[in-house]
Motif scaffolding. Structure first.
Motif, PDB file in Angstrom:
ATOM      1  N   ALA A 196      -4.753 -13.362  -1.166  1.00  0.00           N
ATOM      2  CA  ALA A 196      -5.083 -14.599  -1.882  1.00  0.00           C
ATOM      3  C   ALA A 196      -4.229 -14.804  -3.133  1.00  0.00           C
ATOM      4  O   ALA A 196      -4.288 -15.878  -3.736  1.00  0.00           O
ATOM      5  CB  ALA A 196      -6.555 -14.592  -2.279  1.00  0.00           C
ATOM      6  N   THR A 197      -3.458 -13.791  -3.528  1.00  0.00           N
ATOM      7  CA  THR A 197      -2.650 -13.890  -4.750  1.00  0.00           C
ATOM      8  C   THR A 197      -1.231 -13.402  -4.473  1.00  0.00           C
ATOM      9  O   THR A 197      -0.902 -12.921  -3.377  1.00  0.00           O
ATOM     10  CB  THR A 197      -3.243 -13.026  -5.886  1.00  0.00           C
ATOM     11  OG1 THR A 197      -3.052 -11.639  -5.586  1.00  0.00           O
ATOM     12  CG2 THR A 197      -4.727 -13.316  -6.077  1.00  0.00           C
ATOM     13  N   THR A 198      -0.406 -13.500  -5.499  1.00  0.00           N
ATOM     14  CA  THR A 198       0.977 -13.017  -5.392  1.00  0.00           C
ATOM     15  C   THR A 198       1.118 -11.584  -5.879  1.00  0.00           C
ATOM     16  O   THR A 198       2.236 -11.074  -5.987  1.00  0.00           O
ATOM     17  CB  THR A 198       1.896 -13.927  -6.217  1.00  0.00           C
ATOM     18  OG1 THR A 198       1.427 -13.976  -7.575  1.00  0.00           O
ATOM     19  CG2 THR A 198       1.921 -15.341  -5.645  1.00  0.00           C
ATOM     20  N   LEU A 199       0.024 -10.921  -6.177  1.00  0.00           N
ATOM     21  CA  LEU A 199       0.076  -9.552  -6.674  1.00  0.00           C
ATOM     22  C   LEU A 199       0.404  -8.558  -5.561  1.00  0.00           C
ATOM     23  O   LEU A 199       0.043  -8.761  -4.396  1.00  0.00           O
ATOM     24  CB  LEU A 199      -1.269  -9.159  -7.293  1.00  0.00           C
ATOM     25  CG  LEU A 199      -1.700  -9.879  -8.564  1.00  0.00           C
ATOM     26  CD1 LEU A 199      -3.069  -9.381  -8.997  1.00  0.00           C
ATOM     27  CD2 LEU A 199      -0.684  -9.687  -9.676  1.00  0.00           C
ATOM     28  N   GLU A 200       1.071  -7.477  -5.943  1.00  0.00           N
ATOM     29  CA  GLU A 200       1.247  -6.322  -5.079  1.00  0.00           C
ATOM     30  C   GLU A 200       0.595  -5.134  -5.783  1.00  0.00           C
ATOM     31  O   GLU A 200       1.051  -4.696  -6.835  1.00  0.00           O
ATOM     32  CB  GLU A 200       2.729  -6.051  -4.826  1.00  0.00           C
ATOM     33  CG  GLU A 200       3.409  -7.137  -3.997  1.00  0.00           C
ATOM     34  CD  GLU A 200       4.854  -6.782  -3.678  1.00  0.00           C
ATOM     35  OE1 GLU A 200       5.244  -5.619  -3.912  1.00  0.00           O
ATOM     36  OE2 GLU A 200       5.572  -7.667  -3.208  1.00  0.00           O
ATOM     37  N   ILE A 201      -0.506  -4.649  -5.209  1.00  0.00           N
ATOM     38  CA  ILE A 201      -1.284  -3.588  -5.836  1.00  0.00           C
ATOM     39  C   ILE A 201      -0.750  -2.236  -5.379  1.00  0.00           C
ATOM     40  O   ILE A 201      -0.808  -1.902  -4.198  1.00  0.00           O
ATOM     41  CB  ILE A 201      -2.780  -3.718  -5.495  1.00  0.00           C
ATOM     42  CG1 ILE A 201      -3.281  -5.114  -5.852  1.00  0.00           C
ATOM     43  CG2 ILE A 201      -3.589  -2.643  -6.215  1.00  0.00           C
ATOM     44  CD1 ILE A 201      -3.099  -5.490  -7.303  1.00  0.00           C
ATOM     45  N   ARG A 202      -0.221  -1.481  -6.317  1.00  0.00           N
ATOM     46  CA  ARG A 202       0.326  -0.160  -5.993  1.00  0.00           C
ATOM     47  C   ARG A 202      -0.671   0.965  -6.246  1.00  0.00           C
ATOM     48  O   ARG A 202      -0.548   2.047  -5.672  1.00  0.00           O
ATOM     49  CB  ARG A 202       1.604   0.075  -6.794  1.00  0.00           C
ATOM     50  CG  ARG A 202       2.735  -0.872  -6.386  1.00  0.00           C
ATOM     51  CD  ARG A 202       4.004  -0.594  -7.195  1.00  0.00           C
ATOM     52  NE  ARG A 202       5.113  -1.388  -6.695  1.00  0.00           N
ATOM     53  CZ  ARG A 202       5.360  -2.644  -7.067  1.00  0.00           C
ATOM     54  NH1 ARG A 202       4.557  -3.230  -7.953  1.00  0.00           N
ATOM     55  NH2 ARG A 202       6.387  -3.304  -6.568  1.00  0.00           N
ATOM     56  N   SER A 203      -1.646   0.710  -7.113  1.00  0.00           N
ATOM     57  CA  SER A 203      -2.634   1.754  -7.384  1.00  0.00           C
ATOM     58  C   SER A 203      -3.915   1.120  -7.908  1.00  0.00           C
ATOM     59  O   SER A 203      -3.894   0.007  -8.443  1.00  0.00           O
ATOM     60  CB  SER A 203      -2.096   2.764  -8.404  1.00  0.00           C
ATOM     61  OG  SER A 203      -1.879   2.137  -9.653  1.00  0.00           O
ATOM     62  N   VAL A 204      -5.001   1.834  -7.724  1.00  0.00           N
ATOM     63  CA  VAL A 204      -6.303   1.431  -8.244  1.00  0.00           C
ATOM     64  C   VAL A 204      -6.634   2.345  -9.414  1.00  0.00           C
ATOM     65  O   VAL A 204      -6.574   3.576  -9.295  1.00  0.00           O
ATOM     66  CB  VAL A 204      -7.385   1.535  -7.150  1.00  0.00           C
ATOM     67  CG1 VAL A 204      -8.778   1.388  -7.740  1.00  0.00           C
ATOM     68  CG2 VAL A 204      -7.140   0.474  -6.077  1.00  0.00           C
ATOM     69  N   ARG A 205      -6.958   1.748 -10.540  1.00  0.00           N
ATOM     70  CA  ARG A 205      -7.194   2.527 -11.757  1.00  0.00           C
ATOM     71  C   ARG A 205      -8.535   3.272 -11.694  1.00  0.00           C
ATOM     72  O   ARG A 205      -8.626   4.436 -12.005  1.00  0.00           O
ATOM     73  CB  ARG A 205      -7.170   1.583 -12.963  1.00  0.00           C
ATOM     74  CG  ARG A 205      -7.552   2.192 -14.279  1.00  0.00           C
ATOM     75  CD  ARG A 205      -6.491   3.100 -14.818  1.00  0.00           C
ATOM     76  NE  ARG A 205      -5.248   2.405 -15.146  1.00  0.00           N
ATOM     77  CZ  ARG A 205      -4.280   2.927 -15.878  1.00  0.00           C
ATOM     78  NH1 ARG A 205      -4.421   4.155 -16.357  1.00  0.00           N
ATOM     79  NH2 ARG A 205      -3.178   2.244 -16.124  1.00  0.00           N
ATOM     80  N   HIS A 206      -9.591   2.574 -11.277  1.00  0.00           N
ATOM     81  CA  HIS A 206     -10.936   3.164 -11.261  1.00  0.00           C
ATOM     82  C   HIS A 206     -11.791   2.351 -10.301  1.00  0.00           C
ATOM     83  O   HIS A 206     -11.707   1.122 -10.278  1.00  0.00           O
ATOM     84  CB  HIS A 206     -11.535   3.139 -12.663  1.00  0.00           C
ATOM     85  CG  HIS A 206     -12.976   3.545 -12.731  1.00  0.00           C
ATOM     86  ND1 HIS A 206     -13.421   4.768 -12.293  1.00  0.00           N
ATOM     87  CD2 HIS A 206     -14.082   2.875 -13.174  1.00  0.00           C
ATOM     88  CE1 HIS A 206     -14.732   4.843 -12.460  1.00  0.00           C
ATOM     89  NE2 HIS A 206     -15.150   3.722 -12.995  1.00  0.00           N
ATOM     90  N   ALA A 207     -12.589   3.021  -9.482  1.00  0.00           N
ATOM     91  CA  ALA A 207     -13.477   2.339  -8.535  1.00  0.00           C
ATOM     92  C   ALA A 207     -14.892   2.852  -8.707  1.00  0.00           C
ATOM     93  O   ALA A 207     -15.110   4.015  -9.071  1.00  0.00           O
ATOM     94  CB  ALA A 207     -12.999   2.552  -7.099  1.00  0.00           C
ATOM     95  N   TRP A 208     -15.858   1.991  -8.442  1.00  0.00           N
ATOM     96  CA  TRP A 208     -17.262   2.380  -8.540  1.00  0.00           C
ATOM     97  C   TRP A 208     -18.075   1.508  -7.584  1.00  0.00           C
ATOM     98  O   TRP A 208     -17.561   0.575  -6.966  1.00  0.00           O
ATOM     99  CB  TRP A 208     -17.791   2.239  -9.968  1.00  0.00           C
ATOM    100  CG  TRP A 208     -17.839   0.831 -10.493  1.00  0.00           C
ATOM    101  CD1 TRP A 208     -18.892  -0.025 -10.468  1.00  0.00           C
ATOM    102  CD2 TRP A 208     -16.761   0.127 -11.130  1.00  0.00           C
ATOM    103  NE1 TRP A 208     -18.542  -1.225 -11.054  1.00  0.00           N
ATOM    104  CE2 TRP A 208     -17.251  -1.150 -11.472  1.00  0.00           C
ATOM    105  CE3 TRP A 208     -15.433   0.445 -11.449  1.00  0.00           C
ATOM    106  CZ2 TRP A 208     -16.450  -2.113 -12.090  1.00  0.00           C
ATOM    107  CZ3 TRP A 208     -14.648  -0.511 -12.081  1.00  0.00           C
ATOM    108  CH2 TRP A 208     -15.159  -1.765 -12.398  1.00  0.00           C
ATOM    109  N   ALA A 209     -19.350   1.799  -7.463  1.00  0.00           N
ATOM    110  CA  ALA A 209     -20.241   1.003  -6.620  1.00  0.00           C
ATOM    111  C   ALA A 209     -21.625   0.988  -7.245  1.00  0.00           C
ATOM    112  O   ALA A 209     -21.992   1.879  -8.016  1.00  0.00           O
ATOM    113  CB  ALA A 209     -20.309   1.567  -5.204  1.00  0.00           C
ATOM    114  N   GLY A 210     -22.367  -0.029  -6.938  1.00  0.00           N
ATOM    115  CA  GLY A 210     -23.745  -0.146  -7.386  1.00  0.00           C
ATOM    116  C   GLY A 210     -24.605  -0.715  -6.275  1.00  0.00           C
ATOM    117  O   GLY A 210     -24.095  -1.098  -5.211  1.00  0.00           O
TER     118      GLY A 210
END
Length: 402
Positions: A305-319
């Motif tokens: 949906a965007t022009t971003l290219e994600i190379r890494s995820v800084r922090h993930a969580w769930a609730g």
């Protein structure tokens, strides 16, 4: 003075305790080492009168005045800040978009359709070819969740109440006109107990032998990712050395962005981008962790949906977002247990509706009339939905005990 027990120290239980403290002494029991560890502390922190079914939107609107103008000394600063929500229509979802647009026109701050140029101005990373139409929900705002939560907790203490942590309730029973709770932190008793235990609310009811409301905890995943320093800048911009990015172009000013099918959302957060695939996976109550597949799905949807290219995820969580069948909060006295008040099934709406549902729970606990009709929130409806539809409360109770 009356005594009240509250099980659960999230924003809902804290809100109920805040309002109940006007009527007596509140003891709030929180099973974790700090209140708000689960759903409250993992909230997307958005106030939106466009979000949820009509009952939820009404509760949100009823909470607005408290959030906009809290009592003196409640918080050090504003609880709400401008944000807005940009909702995109993926190609092929035009009918759903038209329905949402028509529905949003009746909101206190109506939605408005915007063109591609305005979309790009509001959030330059949106991929132009991915969507066909777009609308802006300008009345949506960020909520300072911690300030709201701590304001409620301070109010309980200021009025002589207690907030006791590491106090998981192990048994709950009615005898001699009182609810008796045996918790990790000791024994407690009061004639009224408010069950604000979030994903554990049905379990707490089970301790007391009270029938469940059919609560379903659903896992929601989120993660943070970095943004390139020049993300979203127009190609022709030329900033002199040492001159910072104008605030109007800063990613911090972007709205939350989502789609009409609710398959993802993202919003600025502390200099990064908070992203969610808007998952809703049934889970047992617990301290849930993100699933790598859900994170990967979120990354894929963001990049599509965007022009971003994600190379890494800084922090993930769930609730966990806990719901019942009609996705409407359950607030009120249990039909099969006088003095046992439900405050549960707040779904993803708990923070933005906390002032309203806290007042309603306090009114139920003290049997105080409120302006407005809130019978549609009653726990009785969940039993009728799941076990047939007796024609009256008397018929329901007769069937329950025969």
């Amino acid at each position: 003075m009356r005594n009240f027990l509250i099980v659960g120290g999230g924003v809902a239980g804290a809100s109920a305790g805040y309002f109940l403290a006007e009527f007596g002494t509140v003891t709030l029991l929180e099973m974790e080492h700090a209140p708000g560890y689960h759903a409250t502390g993992r909230s997307a922190a958005l106030f939106s009168e466009y979000f949820g079914n009509p009952a939820v939107r009404a509760l949100t609107t009823a909470s607005r005045s408290f959030l906009t103008t809290p009592p003196p000394g409640f918080a050090d600063g504003p609880l709400l800040a401008p944000r807005g929500v940009l909702t995109l229509c993926p190609v092929g979802a035009e009918e759903q978009f038209a329905e949402m647009l028509a529905d949003g026109l009746s909101a206190p701050t109506p939605v408005r359709e915007i063109d591609h140029d305005e979309v790009h101005r509001l959030c330059p990373i949106v991929r132009s070819g991915w969507y066909s139409r777009a609308m802006l929900k300008p009345g949506a705002m960020d909520i300072d969740v911690d300030a709201l939560h701590q304001g409620f907790l301070r109010g309980i203490r200021a009025r002589g109440g207690q907030v006791i942590t590491s106090a998981r309730v192990r048994s709950l029973s009615w005898r001699d006109g009182l609810w008796h709770a045996a918790a990790d932190a000791g024994e407690f008793a009061a004639p009224i107990v408010v069950n604000a235990a979030g994903a554990w609310a049905d379990e707490v009811a089970g301790l007391a032998g009270i029938r469940s409301i059919g609560l379903r905890p659903l896992r929601r995943t989120a993660f943070l990712t970095d943004l390139p320093e020049d993300v979203g800048l127009p190609e022709d911009i030329d900033l002199p050395q040492g001159v910072g990015l104008p605030q109007s172009l800063s990613s911090a000013r972007w709205p939350m962005v989502t789609d009409v099918a609710d398959t993802f959302y993202f919003k600025p957060e502390s200099g990064r981008l908070l992203v969610s695939p808007a998952d809703a996976t049934p889970m047992p109550p617990g301290d849930v962790r993100p699933d790598d597949l859900d994170v990967a799905i979120g990354v894929e949807r963001l990049q599509r949906a965007t022009t971003l290219e994600i190379r890494s995820v800084r922090h993930a969580w769930a609730g966990l977002r806990s719901v019942v069948a009609d996705d409407t909060p359950v607030v009120g006295e249990a039909p099969d247990a006088p003095g046992f008040v439900w405050l549960a099934a707040l779904g993803g709406y708990g923070v933005q509706t906390a002032p309203a549902v806290g007042r309603i729970a306090a009114a139920a606990a003290t049997r105080t009339p409120l302006d407005g009709a809130y019978d549609h929130l009653s726990p009785e409806r969940t039993h009728l939905e799941r076990h047939g539809t007796p024609t009256s409360k008397a018929a329901f109770l007769t069937e329950r005990w025969k």
